[in-house]
Design a protein around this motif. Structure first.
Motif, PDB file in Angstrom:
ATOM      1  N   GLY A  64       0.820  -1.210   0.000  1.00 55.19           N
ATOM      2  CA  GLY A  64       0.000   0.000   0.000  1.00 55.19           C
ATOM      3  C   GLY A  64       0.852   1.258   0.000  1.00 55.19           C
ATOM      4  O   GLY A  64       0.531   2.236  -0.695  1.00 55.19           O
ATOM      5  N   THR A  65       1.924   1.243   0.769  1.00 57.48           N
ATOM      6  CA  THR A  65       2.819   2.408   0.808  1.00 57.48           C
ATOM      7  C   THR A  65       3.470   2.645  -0.547  1.00 57.48           C
ATOM      8  O   THR A  65       3.547   3.787  -1.024  1.00 57.48           O
ATOM      9  CB  THR A  65       3.903   2.209   1.885  1.00 57.48           C
ATOM     10  OG1 THR A  65       3.260   1.990   3.145  1.00 57.48           O
ATOM     11  CG2 THR A  65       4.819   3.402   1.977  1.00 57.48           C
ATOM     12  N   VAL A  66       3.930   1.570  -1.179  1.00 59.38           N
ATOM     13  CA  VAL A  66       4.567   1.695  -2.498  1.00 59.38           C
ATOM     14  C   VAL A  66       3.552   2.208  -3.515  1.00 59.38           C
ATOM     15  O   VAL A  66       3.862   3.106  -4.325  1.00 59.38           O
ATOM     16  CB  VAL A  66       5.178   0.347  -2.937  1.00 59.38           C
ATOM     17  CG1 VAL A  66       5.590   0.374  -4.396  1.00 59.38           C
ATOM     18  CG2 VAL A  66       6.362  -0.018  -2.052  1.00 59.38           C
ATOM     19  N   GLN A  69       2.845   5.922  -2.915  1.00 61.60           N
ATOM     20  CA  GLN A  69       3.932   6.767  -3.397  1.00 61.60           C
ATOM     21  C   GLN A  69       3.912   6.855  -4.920  1.00 61.60           C
ATOM     22  O   GLN A  69       4.192   7.923  -5.503  1.00 61.60           O
ATOM     23  CB  GLN A  69       5.279   6.242  -2.904  1.00 61.60           C
ATOM     24  CG  GLN A  69       5.504   6.501  -1.425  1.00 61.60           C
ATOM     25  CD  GLN A  69       6.855   5.967  -0.937  1.00 61.60           C
ATOM     26  OE1 GLN A  69       7.552   5.293  -1.684  1.00 61.60           O
ATOM     27  NE2 GLN A  69       7.181   6.281   0.298  1.00 61.60           N
ATOM     28  N   GLY A  70       3.593   5.707  -5.575  1.00 66.24           N
ATOM     29  CA  GLY A  70       3.512   5.721  -7.039  1.00 66.24           C
ATOM     30  C   GLY A  70       2.385   6.624  -7.527  1.00 66.24           C
ATOM     31  O   GLY A  70       2.567   7.387  -8.487  1.00 66.24           O
ATOM     32  N   VAL A  71       1.235   6.554  -6.891  1.00 67.17           N
ATOM     33  CA  VAL A  71       0.113   7.390  -7.263  1.00 67.17           C
ATOM     34  C   VAL A  71       0.452   8.865  -6.994  1.00 67.17           C
ATOM     35  O   VAL A  71       0.155   9.742  -7.802  1.00 67.17           O
ATOM     36  CB  VAL A  71      -1.164   6.969  -6.521  1.00 67.17           C
ATOM     37  CG1 VAL A  71      -2.276   7.974  -6.674  1.00 67.17           C
ATOM     38  CG2 VAL A  71      -1.623   5.599  -7.007  1.00 67.17           C
ATOM     39  N   SER A  72       1.096   9.109  -5.871  1.00 72.21           N
ATOM     40  CA  SER A  72       1.505  10.482  -5.534  1.00 72.21           C
ATOM     41  C   SER A  72       2.476  11.036  -6.582  1.00 72.21           C
ATOM     42  O   SER A  72       2.391  12.202  -6.983  1.00 72.21           O
ATOM     43  CB  SER A  72       2.140  10.501  -4.144  1.00 72.21           C
ATOM     44  OG  SER A  72       2.652  11.762  -3.866  1.00 72.21           O
ATOM     45  N   TYR A  73       3.378  10.208  -7.037  1.00 70.52           N
ATOM     46  CA  TYR A  73       4.332  10.633  -8.059  1.00 70.52           C
ATOM     47  C   TYR A  73       3.610  10.933  -9.369  1.00 70.52           C
ATOM     48  O   TYR A  73       3.914  11.933 -10.051  1.00 70.52           O
ATOM     49  CB  TYR A  73       5.414   9.572  -8.257  1.00 70.52           C
ATOM     50  CG  TYR A  73       6.371   9.883  -9.352  1.00 70.52           C
ATOM     51  CD1 TYR A  73       7.347  10.858  -9.200  1.00 70.52           C
ATOM     52  CD2 TYR A  73       6.309   9.213 -10.569  1.00 70.52           C
ATOM     53  CE1 TYR A  73       8.223  11.145 -10.200  1.00 70.52           C
ATOM     54  CE2 TYR A  73       7.169   9.492 -11.604  1.00 70.52           C
ATOM     55  CZ  TYR A  73       8.143  10.479 -11.409  1.00 70.52           C
ATOM     56  OH  TYR A  73       9.022  10.768 -12.423  1.00 70.52           O
TER      57      TYR A  73
END
Length: 77
Positions: A64-66, A69-73
């Motif tokens: 979920g964290t990864v 972060q991918g969605v945030s990027y």
């Protein structure tokens, strides 16, 4: 012989089968050991299930964290 057994304890006249008593005692001991082993195995299984749940929770948390972060990027592009 029955005239001689008119009084007293039956243990004075009946023969004691030590081998049979020993076998019975060993069977009872083995049953107790088996029950103890089953109890320990159930405890180990419960501990393993809890550990498995915790590991899956950790794996899902990392995934979920990864993904977050991918969605945030991707949003920041």
């Amino acid at each position: 012989m029955s005239a001689l057994r008119s009084g007293g304890s039956r243990f004075l006249y009946d023969s004691f089968d030590a081998a049979n008593a020993r076998i019975d005692a060993n069977e009872r001991v083995m049953e107790e050991r088996w029950e103890g082993l089953n109890f320990r195995l159930r405890q180990i299984e419960c501990s393993l299930e809890r550990l498995e749940r915790r590991l899956w929770l950790a794996v899902m948390g990392v995934a979920g964290t990864v993904l977050a972060q991918g969605v945030s990027y991707l949003i920041s592009l």
